[in-house]
Scaffold this active site. Structure first.
Site, PDB file in Angstrom:
ATOM      1  N   SER A 138       0.840  -1.198   0.000  1.00 31.19           N
ATOM      2  CA  SER A 138       0.000   0.000   0.000  1.00 31.19           C
ATOM      3  C   SER A 138       0.873   1.246   0.000  1.00 31.19           C
ATOM      4  O   SER A 138       2.028   1.214   0.446  1.00 31.19           O
ATOM      5  CB  SER A 138      -0.877   0.013   1.256  1.00 31.19           C
ATOM      6  OG  SER A 138      -1.512   1.267   1.418  1.00 31.19           O
ATOM      7  N   TYR A 197      -1.957  -1.223  10.597  1.00 32.45           N
ATOM      8  CA  TYR A 197      -2.106  -1.555   9.175  1.00 32.45           C
ATOM      9  C   TYR A 197      -0.904  -1.075   8.360  1.00 32.45           C
ATOM     10  O   TYR A 197      -0.297  -1.840   7.597  1.00 32.45           O
ATOM     11  CB  TYR A 197      -3.394  -0.912   8.645  1.00 32.45           C
ATOM     12  CG  TYR A 197      -3.596  -1.049   7.156  1.00 32.45           C
ATOM     13  CD1 TYR A 197      -4.189  -2.186   6.617  1.00 32.45           C
ATOM     14  CD2 TYR A 197      -3.204  -0.037   6.268  1.00 32.45           C
ATOM     15  CE1 TYR A 197      -4.373  -2.312   5.238  1.00 32.45           C
ATOM     16  CE2 TYR A 197      -3.385  -0.158   4.905  1.00 32.45           C
ATOM     17  CZ  TYR A 197      -3.980  -1.290   4.396  1.00 32.45           C
ATOM     18  OH  TYR A 197      -4.164  -1.409   3.043  1.00 32.45           O
TER      19      TYR A 197
HETATM   20  P1  NAD Z   1     -11.723  -5.699   0.264  1.00 28.45           P
HETATM   21  O1  NAD Z   1     -12.417  -5.564   1.563  1.00 28.45           O
HETATM   22  O2  NAD Z   1     -12.548  -5.820  -0.941  1.00 28.45           O
HETATM   23  O3  NAD Z   1     -10.725  -6.917   0.284  1.00 28.45           O
HETATM   24  C1  NAD Z   1     -10.073  -7.363   1.433  1.00 28.45           C
HETATM   25  C2  NAD Z   1     -10.353  -8.836   1.541  1.00 28.45           C
HETATM   26  O4  NAD Z   1      -9.529  -9.369   2.565  1.00 28.45           O
HETATM   27  C3  NAD Z   1     -11.777  -9.161   1.968  1.00 28.45           C
HETATM   28  O5  NAD Z   1     -12.631  -9.280   0.872  1.00 28.45           O
HETATM   29  C4  NAD Z   1     -11.605 -10.495   2.669  1.00 28.45           C
HETATM   30  O6  NAD Z   1     -11.941 -11.543   1.824  1.00 28.45           O
HETATM   31  C5  NAD Z   1     -10.124 -10.557   2.980  1.00 28.45           C
HETATM   32  N1  NAD Z   1      -9.925 -10.729   4.418  1.00 28.45           N
HETATM   33  C6  NAD Z   1      -9.980  -9.806   5.392  1.00 28.45           C
HETATM   34  N2  NAD Z   1      -9.804 -10.400   6.589  1.00 28.45           N
HETATM   35  C7  NAD Z   1      -9.628 -11.739   6.339  1.00 28.45           C
HETATM   36  C8  NAD Z   1      -9.411 -12.867   7.156  1.00 28.45           C
HETATM   37  N3  NAD Z   1      -9.319 -12.775   8.487  1.00 28.45           N
HETATM   38  N4  NAD Z   1      -9.294 -14.079   6.559  1.00 28.45           N
HETATM   39  C9  NAD Z   1      -9.387 -14.206   5.210  1.00 28.45           C
HETATM   40  N5  NAD Z   1      -9.586 -13.165   4.391  1.00 28.45           N
HETATM   41  C10 NAD Z   1      -9.699 -11.952   4.961  1.00 28.45           C
HETATM   42  O7  NAD Z   1     -10.746  -4.434   0.147  1.00 28.45           O
HETATM   43  P2  NAD Z   1      -9.551  -4.103  -0.853  1.00 28.45           P
HETATM   44  O8  NAD Z   1      -9.310  -2.669  -0.657  1.00 28.45           O
HETATM   45  O9  NAD Z   1      -9.799  -4.638  -2.203  1.00 28.45           O
HETATM   46  O10 NAD Z   1      -8.320  -4.863  -0.183  1.00 28.45           O
HETATM   47  C11 NAD Z   1      -7.485  -5.743  -0.887  1.00 28.45           C
HETATM   48  C12 NAD Z   1      -6.045  -5.459  -0.528  1.00 28.45           C
HETATM   49  O11 NAD Z   1      -5.672  -4.190  -1.016  1.00 28.45           O
HETATM   50  C13 NAD Z   1      -5.751  -5.434   0.974  1.00 28.45           C
HETATM   51  O12 NAD Z   1      -4.543  -6.084   1.236  1.00 28.45           O
HETATM   52  C14 NAD Z   1      -5.605  -3.963   1.252  1.00 28.45           C
HETATM   53  O13 NAD Z   1      -4.780  -3.725   2.365  1.00 28.45           O
HETATM   54  C15 NAD Z   1      -4.975  -3.496  -0.029  1.00 28.45           C
HETATM   55  N6  NAD Z   1      -5.034  -2.072  -0.282  1.00 28.45           N
HETATM   56  C16 NAD Z   1      -6.228  -1.459  -0.469  1.00 28.45           C
HETATM   57  C17 NAD Z   1      -6.247  -0.106  -0.703  1.00 28.45           C
HETATM   58  C18 NAD Z   1      -7.537   0.630  -0.913  1.00 28.45           C
HETATM   59  O14 NAD Z   1      -7.525   1.852  -0.953  1.00 28.45           O
HETATM   60  N7  NAD Z   1      -8.670  -0.034  -1.052  1.00 28.45           N
HETATM   61  C19 NAD Z   1      -5.061   0.616  -0.757  1.00 28.45           C
HETATM   62  C20 NAD Z   1      -3.867  -0.047  -0.573  1.00 28.45           C
HETATM   63  C21 NAD Z   1      -3.856  -1.400  -0.333  1.00 28.45           C
END
Ligand code: NAD
Ligand code: MG
Length: 290
Positions: free
Chosen positions: A182, A195
Site C-alpha cells: 500500500s 495496518y
Molecule cells: P476488500 O475488503 O474488498 O478486500 C479485502 C479482503 O480481505 C476481503 O474481501 C476479505 O476476503 C479478505 N480478508 C480480510 N480479513 C480476512 C481474514 N481474516 N481471513 C481471510 N480473508 C480476509 O478491500 P480491498 O481494498 O480490495 O483490499 C485488498 C487489498 O488491497 C488489501 O490487502 C488492502 O490492504 C490493499 N489495499 C487497499 C487499498 C484501498 O484503498 N482499497 C489501498 C492499498 C492497499
C-alpha cells in the site's frame, strides 16, 4: 482518454458497514472491470490462488485473470458469500475453472492447507496473489488494542509467510507471487499504525523473498495501491468523515477503482515481465513514492 475523468470522482457518504464490508452493500458501486476487461490469453493455462478475491481489488484481479485464461481459486471469508456469488456469475462465461476456498486466515488449520487445497483443486499452482487485508482505523494508540494489532498482523503479513512457504514448495519455475502492499507503506496515516506497518513489512518481505525465489525461477513482486474504492474503506477502514473526500488528494483528484489496479497484477504474472523481481508497482493516482 483523460485519466482524471476516465472513472468518476466519487464522494462516498459518511456510512459505516460491519467488518468485513460487502461489495453488494457498497455506495457508490465499485468498478471491477466486469464490463471493460478484455483478455487476450496472457495467462492461458495458468493456475492462480487469489486471497480476498470476493470483492474490491481481489475481485478485479480474479475477473482479469480468468479473462486472460487462468483457472482461479478464490479465497475469502465465509461471511462474504454474497460477493463470492457475484464474482462466480461474472466468471461464468470465461470458460475457466473457478473454485471457492472459504475460510479465515487467522485460522491456522485453514491457512496451512489453503495452498495445497488450491493446487489440488486446480491441478497445480503457478500464481499466488496475496491480497487479503484487514484495516481498522483507530485515532489514538491509547485505543489500539493488542488484539487488533495481532489480528492485523495475522491477516496482512503472517499469513503471507505461510502461503508463500507452501506455494514455493509446489510452484514450478515460471511462477509468480504477487503481494499487495500500500501507499501506507511509505506514507502512513496516523490512524492506521498497525495496518501501515504491516504494509511496510510486506514491501521488505517481498524484496527478501524475491532474492530467495529468483534462483528457483519464481518471481516475487508487489503492488502498492493508493486510495481505491472498495468495501474495506467504509467498514472502519477510514474515519467516516474522511469518506466524502476519499482519494481527492491524489494528483488525479479522485479515488481509483479496483478495475484500474488489476492490470498491474496481470503484468506481474505474465511472462513478459520476466526480468522484474522484488519490485513494487505503485498504482495510486499520483502520490510521491520512494
Ligand atoms: P476488500 O475488503 O474488498 O478486500 C479485502 C479482503 O480481505 C476481503 O474481501 C476479505 O476476503 C479478505 N480478508 C480480510 N480479513 C480476512 C481474514 N481474516 N481471513 C481471510 N480473508 C480476509 O478491500 P480491498 O481494498 O480490495 O483490499 C485488498 C487489498 O488491497 C488489501 O490487502 C488492502 O490492504 C490493499 N489495499 C487497499 C487499498 C484501498 O484503498 N482499497 C489501498 C492499498 C492497499
Ligand atoms: Mg470482501
Amino acid at each position: 482518454m483523460d485519466p482524471r475523468t476516465q472513472y468518476p470522482k466519487i464522494s462516498p457518504p459518511e456510512e459505516t458497514h460491519p467488518i468485513p464490508g460487502l461489495d453488494v452493500d457498497l455506495v457508490p458501486k465499485a468498478d471491477h472491470g466486469a464490463k471493460t476487461y478484455r483478455g487476450t490469453g496472457k495467462l492461458a493455462g495458468r493456475k492462480a490462488l487469489i486471497t480476498g478475491a470476493d470483492s474490491g481489488i481481489g475481485a478485479a484481479v480474479a475477473i482479469a485473470y480468468a479473462r486472460e485464461g487462468a483457472d482461479v481459486a478464490l479465497a475469502y471469508l465465509p461471511e462474504e458469500g454474497p460477493d463470492g456469488d457475484v464474482v462466480e456469475k461474472i466468471l461464468q462465461d470465461a470458460n475457466v475453472e473457478v473454485v471457492h476456498l472459504k475460510g479465515n486466515l487467522t485460522d491456522h488449520a485453514y491457512r496451512d492447507s489453503l495452498v495445497g487445497n488450491a493446487a489440488n483443486a486446480l491441478g497445480g499452482l503457478d500464481i499466488l496473489v496475496n491480497n487479503a487485508g484487514h484495516q481498522v482505523a483507530i485515532e489514538d494508540i491509547a485505543d489500539l488494542t493488542d488484539e487488533q494489532v495481532a489480528e492485523t498482523f495475522e491477516v496482512n503479513i503472517l499469513a503471507m509467510f505461510t502461503l508463500c512457504r507452501e506455494a514455493m514448495d509446489v510452484m514450478p519455475p515460471g511462477s509468480s507471487i504477487i503481494n499487495t502492499t500500500s501507499i501506507q507503506a511509505y506514507s502512513p496515516s496516523e490512524h492506521l499504525l498497525d495496518y501501515a506497518s504491516t504494509k511496510a513489512a510486506i514491501n521488505n518481505f517481498t524484496k527478501g523473498l524475491a532474492a530467495q525465489a529468483g534462483p528457483k525461477g519464481i518471481r516475487v513482486n508487489a503492488v502498492a495501491p493508493g486510495p481505491i474504492w472498495t468495501p474495506l474503506q467504509p467498514s472502519y477502514g477510514q474515519p467516516p468523515e474522511a469518506l466524502p473526500k476519499f482519494g481527492h488528494n491524489t494528483w488525479l483528484g479522485r479515488a481509483g477503482q479496483p478495475a484500474e489496479v488489476a492490470h498491474a497484477y496481470v503484468f506481474l504474472a505474465q511472462p513478459e515481465s520476466s526480468y522484474i523481481l522484488g519490485e513494487t508497482i505503485n498504482v495510486n493516482g499520483g502520490r510521491a513514492t520512494p
